[in-house]
Design a protein around this motif. Structure first.
Motif, PDB file in Angstrom:
ATOM      1  N   GLY A 284       0.587  -1.279  -0.107  1.00  0.00           N
ATOM      2  CA  GLY A 284      -0.061  -0.128  -0.146  1.00  0.00           C
ATOM      3  C   GLY A 284       0.693   1.383  -0.208  1.00  0.00           C
ATOM      4  O   GLY A 284       0.189   2.425   0.332  1.00  0.00           O
TER       5      GLY A 284
ATOM      6  N   LYS B 285      -6.553   3.727  -4.220  1.00  0.00           N
ATOM      7  CA  LYS B 285      -7.174   3.082  -3.239  1.00  0.00           C
ATOM      8  C   LYS B 285      -8.594   3.549  -3.438  1.00  0.00           C
ATOM      9  O   LYS B 285      -9.157   4.628  -3.724  1.00  0.00           O
ATOM     10  CB  LYS B 285      -6.797   3.366  -1.826  1.00  0.00           C
TER      11      LYS B 285
ATOM     12  N   GLY C 283     -10.715   1.420   1.500  1.00  0.00           N
ATOM     13  CA  GLY C 283      -8.874   1.499   1.302  1.00  0.00           C
ATOM     14  C   GLY C 283      -8.449   0.401   0.564  1.00  0.00           C
ATOM     15  O   GLY C 283      -7.160   0.449   0.541  1.00  0.00           O
ATOM     16  N   THR C 284      -9.330  -0.459   0.067  1.00  0.00           N
ATOM     17  CA  THR C 284      -8.498  -1.572  -0.720  1.00  0.00           C
ATOM     18  C   THR C 284      -7.834  -0.877  -1.921  1.00  0.00           C
ATOM     19  O   THR C 284      -8.153   0.008  -2.650  1.00  0.00           O
ATOM     20  CB  THR C 284      -9.453  -2.545  -1.093  1.00  0.00           C
ATOM     21  N   ILE C 285      -6.642  -1.554  -2.298  1.00  0.00           N
ATOM     22  CA  ILE C 285      -5.916  -1.082  -3.488  1.00  0.00           C
ATOM     23  C   ILE C 285      -6.699  -1.758  -4.761  1.00  0.00           C
ATOM     24  O   ILE C 285      -6.489  -2.805  -4.988  1.00  0.00           O
ATOM     25  CB  ILE C 285      -4.631  -1.732  -3.357  1.00  0.00           C
TER      26      ILE C 285
END
Length: 260
Positions: A156, A179, A184-186
Protein backbone atom coordinates in the motif's frame (compact mmCIF):
# COMPACT_ATOMS: atom_id res chain seq x y z
CA UNK A 1 93.98 16.15 16.40
CA UNK A 2 91.36 18.86 16.09
CA UNK A 3 90.88 18.01 12.43
CA UNK A 4 90.36 14.32 13.16
CA UNK A 5 87.94 15.13 15.96
CA UNK A 6 85.93 17.43 13.74
CA UNK A 7 85.76 14.88 10.95
CA UNK A 8 84.78 12.13 13.37
CA UNK A 9 82.11 14.36 14.83
CA UNK A 10 80.66 15.09 11.41
CA UNK A 11 80.71 11.43 10.45
CA UNK A 12 78.84 10.60 13.64
CA UNK A 13 76.30 13.31 12.86
CA UNK A 14 75.83 11.96 9.33
CA UNK A 15 75.20 8.49 10.70
CA UNK A 16 72.72 9.85 13.19
CA UNK A 17 70.87 11.78 10.53
CA UNK A 18 70.69 8.77 8.15
CA UNK A 19 69.57 10.78 5.08
CA UNK A 20 68.30 7.71 3.25
CA UNK A 21 66.19 6.70 6.23
CA UNK A 22 64.80 10.21 6.56
CA UNK A 23 63.93 10.28 2.87
CA UNK A 24 62.20 6.91 3.12
CA UNK A 25 60.21 8.11 6.13
CA UNK A 26 59.18 11.30 4.33
CA UNK A 27 58.10 9.37 1.24
CA UNK A 28 56.07 6.96 3.36
CA UNK A 29 54.34 9.85 5.13
CA UNK A 30 53.49 11.51 1.82
CA UNK A 31 52.18 8.19 0.48
CA UNK A 32 49.92 7.64 3.49
CA UNK A 33 48.71 11.24 3.41
CA UNK A 34 47.95 10.95 -0.31
CA UNK A 35 45.91 7.80 0.29
CA UNK A 36 43.95 9.56 3.04
CA UNK A 37 43.24 12.58 0.81
CA UNK A 38 42.11 10.35 -2.07
CA UNK A 39 39.93 8.29 0.27
CA UNK A 40 38.29 11.40 1.73
CA UNK A 41 37.65 12.75 -1.77
CA UNK A 42 36.08 9.46 -2.79
CA UNK A 43 33.88 9.41 0.31
CA UNK A 44 32.83 13.00 -0.31
CA UNK A 45 31.84 12.26 -3.92
CA UNK A 46 29.98 9.11 -2.86
CA UNK A 47 28.12 11.08 -0.20
CA UNK A 48 27.21 13.78 -2.73
CA UNK A 49 25.99 11.17 -5.24
CA UNK A 50 23.84 9.42 -2.63
CA UNK A 51 22.41 12.78 -1.56
CA UNK A 52 21.34 13.65 -5.10
CA UNK A 53 19.91 10.16 -5.64
CA UNK A 54 17.86 10.43 -2.46
CA UNK A 55 16.58 13.89 -3.41
CA UNK A 56 15.60 12.76 -6.92
CA UNK A 57 13.91 9.63 -5.56
CA UNK A 58 11.97 11.61 -2.98
CA UNK A 59 10.81 14.15 -5.56
CA UNK A 60 9.71 11.40 -7.97
CA UNK A 61 7.66 9.66 -5.28
CA UNK A 62 6.11 12.94 -4.18
CA UNK A 63 5.22 13.70 -7.80
CA UNK A 64 3.53 10.36 -8.46
CA UNK A 65 1.56 10.58 -5.22
CA UNK A 66 0.32 14.08 -5.99
CA UNK A 67 -0.68 13.13 -9.55
CA UNK A 68 -2.45 9.97 -8.42
CA UNK A 69 -5.04 12.06 -6.62
CA UNK A 70 -6.41 13.50 -9.90
CA UNK A 71 -7.83 10.14 -11.00
CA UNK A 72 -11.23 8.86 -9.95
CA UNK A 73 -11.08 5.34 -8.46
CA UNK A 74 -14.61 4.60 -9.67
CA UNK A 75 -13.60 5.18 -13.30
CA UNK A 76 -10.65 2.86 -12.88
CA UNK A 77 -12.86 0.21 -11.28
CA UNK A 78 -15.23 0.36 -14.26
CA UNK A 79 -12.45 -0.37 -16.73
CA UNK A 80 -11.04 -3.08 -14.49
CA UNK A 81 -14.42 -4.80 -14.63
CA UNK A 82 -14.74 -4.44 -18.42
CA UNK A 83 -11.55 -3.59 -20.30
CA UNK A 84 -13.31 -3.77 -23.67
CA UNK A 85 -15.58 -0.80 -23.06
CA UNK A 86 -13.28 2.09 -23.97
CA UNK A 87 -16.16 4.39 -24.87
CA UNK A 88 -17.04 5.07 -21.28
CA UNK A 89 -16.66 8.72 -20.24
CA UNK A 90 -14.51 7.63 -17.32
CA UNK A 91 -12.03 5.88 -19.60
CA UNK A 92 -11.84 8.83 -22.00
CA UNK A 93 -11.38 11.28 -19.12
CA UNK A 94 -8.61 9.24 -17.49
CA UNK A 95 -6.78 8.63 -20.76
CA UNK A 96 -6.90 12.31 -21.71
CA UNK A 97 -5.57 13.21 -18.28
CA UNK A 98 -2.62 10.84 -18.72
CA UNK A 99 -1.86 12.23 -22.18
CA UNK A 100 -1.89 15.85 -20.98
CA UNK A 101 0.20 14.91 -17.98
CA UNK A 102 3.01 13.51 -20.17
CA UNK A 103 2.81 16.51 -22.51
CA UNK A 104 3.00 18.95 -19.60
CA UNK A 105 5.65 17.42 -17.34
CA UNK A 106 8.82 17.09 -19.39
CA UNK A 107 10.77 14.37 -17.48
CA UNK A 108 7.84 11.93 -17.70
CA UNK A 109 7.89 9.78 -20.84
CA UNK A 110 4.99 7.45 -20.07
CA UNK A 111 2.12 7.46 -17.60
CA UNK A 112 -0.20 4.53 -17.13
CA UNK A 113 -2.47 2.72 -14.71
CA UNK A 114 -2.36 -1.02 -14.27
CA UNK A 115 -4.37 -3.46 -12.24
CA UNK A 116 -4.40 -7.12 -11.25
CA UNK A 117 -6.50 -9.87 -12.80
CA UNK A 118 -6.15 -13.65 -12.52
CA UNK A 119 -2.67 -13.37 -11.07
CA UNK A 120 -1.41 -11.09 -13.83
CA UNK A 121 -0.80 -7.38 -14.05
CA UNK A 122 -2.78 -5.78 -16.86
CA UNK A 123 -2.76 -2.32 -18.37
CA UNK A 124 -5.92 -0.27 -17.88
CA UNK A 125 -4.96 3.18 -19.21
CA UNK A 126 -1.88 4.66 -20.81
CA UNK A 127 -0.81 8.06 -22.07
CA UNK A 128 -0.15 7.05 -25.68
CA UNK A 129 -2.60 7.84 -28.50
CA UNK A 130 -4.27 4.86 -30.15
CA UNK A 131 -2.25 5.27 -33.35
CA UNK A 132 1.07 5.28 -31.48
CA UNK A 133 3.34 2.22 -31.82
CA UNK A 134 3.77 2.36 -28.04
CA UNK A 135 0.04 2.22 -27.33
CA UNK A 136 -1.21 -0.63 -25.15
CA UNK A 137 -4.86 -1.57 -25.10
CA UNK A 138 -6.80 -2.02 -21.86
CA UNK A 139 -6.55 -5.56 -20.58
CA UNK A 140 -3.17 -6.27 -22.18
CA UNK A 141 -0.92 -8.25 -19.84
CA UNK A 142 2.14 -6.41 -18.59
CA UNK A 143 4.55 -9.19 -19.49
CA UNK A 144 7.72 -7.33 -18.49
CA UNK A 145 6.41 -6.51 -15.02
CA UNK A 146 9.02 -6.95 -12.33
CA UNK A 147 8.37 -8.11 -8.78
CA UNK A 148 8.56 -4.51 -7.58
CA UNK A 149 5.48 -3.66 -9.68
CA UNK A 150 3.52 -5.83 -7.24
CA UNK A 151 4.91 -3.97 -4.25
CA UNK A 152 2.19 -1.26 -4.04
CA UNK A 153 -0.48 -3.99 -3.96
CA UNK A 154 1.29 -5.77 -1.11
CA UNK A 155 2.33 -2.80 1.03
CA UNK A 156 0.00 0.00 0.00
CA UNK A 157 3.06 2.27 -0.26
CA UNK A 158 4.52 4.20 -3.17
CA UNK A 159 7.85 2.95 -4.51
CA UNK A 160 10.55 3.93 -6.97
CA UNK A 161 11.94 1.13 -9.10
CA UNK A 162 15.50 0.46 -10.13
CA UNK A 163 16.21 0.76 -13.88
CA UNK A 164 14.05 -1.84 -15.63
CA UNK A 165 14.19 -2.71 -19.33
CA UNK A 166 11.05 -3.58 -21.25
CA UNK A 167 9.94 -3.48 -24.89
CA UNK A 168 9.84 0.33 -24.78
CA UNK A 169 13.29 0.96 -23.31
CA UNK A 170 14.97 1.24 -19.91
CA UNK A 171 13.01 3.16 -17.32
CA UNK A 172 12.91 4.19 -13.70
CA UNK A 173 9.29 4.12 -12.59
CA UNK A 174 7.49 5.77 -9.71
CA UNK A 175 4.49 3.71 -8.57
CA UNK A 176 1.61 4.85 -6.37
CA UNK A 177 -1.34 2.70 -5.27
CA UNK A 178 -4.85 3.86 -6.17
CA UNK A 179 -7.18 3.06 -3.28
CA UNK A 180 -10.92 2.71 -3.04
CA UNK A 181 -11.97 5.62 -0.79
CA UNK A 182 -14.82 3.59 0.70
CA UNK A 183 -12.76 0.79 2.23
CA UNK A 184 -9.12 1.58 1.41
CA UNK A 185 -8.56 -1.48 -0.77
CA UNK A 186 -6.04 -1.09 -3.57
CA UNK A 187 -7.71 -1.35 -6.96
CA UNK A 188 -4.82 -0.36 -9.21
CA UNK A 189 -1.42 1.32 -9.42
CA UNK A 190 -0.61 4.62 -11.10
CA UNK A 191 2.86 4.71 -12.69
CA UNK A 192 5.06 7.28 -14.36
CA UNK A 193 8.22 6.38 -16.28
CA UNK A 194 11.45 8.35 -16.40
CA UNK A 195 14.16 7.56 -18.93
CA UNK A 196 16.98 5.85 -17.01
CA UNK A 197 19.63 7.50 -19.19
CA UNK A 198 18.15 10.96 -18.62
CA UNK A 199 17.76 10.24 -14.91
CA UNK A 200 21.44 9.41 -14.43
CA UNK A 201 22.56 12.17 -16.82
CA UNK A 202 20.74 14.68 -14.63
CA UNK A 203 22.38 13.24 -11.52
CA UNK A 204 25.81 13.49 -13.13
CA UNK A 205 25.07 17.08 -14.10
CA UNK A 206 24.25 17.91 -10.49
CA UNK A 207 27.55 16.31 -9.45
CA UNK A 208 29.64 18.78 -11.51
CA UNK A 209 30.13 21.35 -8.69
CA UNK A 210 31.15 18.60 -6.27
CA UNK A 211 33.59 17.13 -8.80
CA UNK A 212 35.11 20.59 -9.37
CA UNK A 213 35.54 21.05 -5.62
CA UNK A 214 37.18 17.64 -5.35
CA UNK A 215 39.57 18.36 -8.23
CA UNK A 216 40.52 21.74 -6.72
CA UNK A 217 41.29 20.07 -3.40
CA UNK A 218 43.53 17.53 -5.15
CA UNK A 219 45.31 20.26 -7.12
CA UNK A 220 45.98 22.25 -3.94
CA UNK A 221 47.16 19.13 -2.15
CA UNK A 222 49.61 18.06 -4.86
CA UNK A 223 50.84 21.66 -5.17
CA UNK A 224 51.52 21.60 -1.44
CA UNK A 225 53.36 18.28 -1.77
CA UNK A 226 55.45 19.65 -4.64
CA UNK A 227 56.44 22.75 -2.66
CA UNK A 228 57.14 20.63 0.40
CA UNK A 229 59.43 18.30 -1.55
CA UNK A 230 61.28 21.28 -3.02
CA UNK A 231 61.80 22.72 0.46
CA UNK A 232 63.13 19.41 1.74
CA UNK A 233 65.54 19.20 -1.20
CA UNK A 234 66.74 22.77 -0.60
CA UNK A 235 67.25 22.10 3.10
CA UNK A 236 69.27 19.01 2.25
CA UNK A 237 71.48 20.98 -0.15
CA UNK A 238 71.91 23.75 2.40
CA UNK A 239 72.90 21.21 5.04
CA UNK A 240 75.51 19.69 2.73
CA UNK A 241 76.83 23.16 1.98
CA UNK A 242 77.20 23.98 5.68
CA UNK A 243 79.00 20.69 6.33
CA UNK A 244 81.38 21.31 3.45
CA UNK A 245 82.00 24.84 4.63
CA UNK A 246 82.77 23.56 8.11
CA UNK A 247 85.27 21.05 6.73
CA UNK A 248 87.00 23.81 4.80
CA UNK A 249 87.10 26.05 7.86
CA UNK A 250 88.67 23.29 9.95
CA UNK A 251 91.05 21.86 7.35
CA UNK A 252 92.14 25.03 5.58
CA UNK A 253 91.68 27.92 8.01
CA UNK A 254 94.51 30.05 6.58
CA UNK A 255 93.37 29.70 2.98
CA UNK A 256 89.86 30.62 4.03
CA UNK A 257 91.18 33.76 5.72
CA UNK A 258 93.11 34.68 2.59
CA UNK A 259 90.04 34.14 0.45
CA UNK A 260 88.01 36.30 2.80
Amino acid sequence: MNILSAMAGKQGQNKADSPNDLKTTQNFRFFVLTLIILLLNGLYLQFAWNRYVNIASYEAVQLVESLESIFHPEHIAEILDDTNDTDKPGYILAKNSLTKLVETINPIHFAYIYGERDGNLIFLFDSEPINSPNYVSPGQIYEEADDIHWEPFRTGESVLTKPITDRWGTWISALAPVKDPSDGTIISVFAIDFSASEWFANLRKQMIPDIVISICILILYFAFIHIRMKNIALRSLNKKYLIMKHYIEVCFPRRLLVLQ
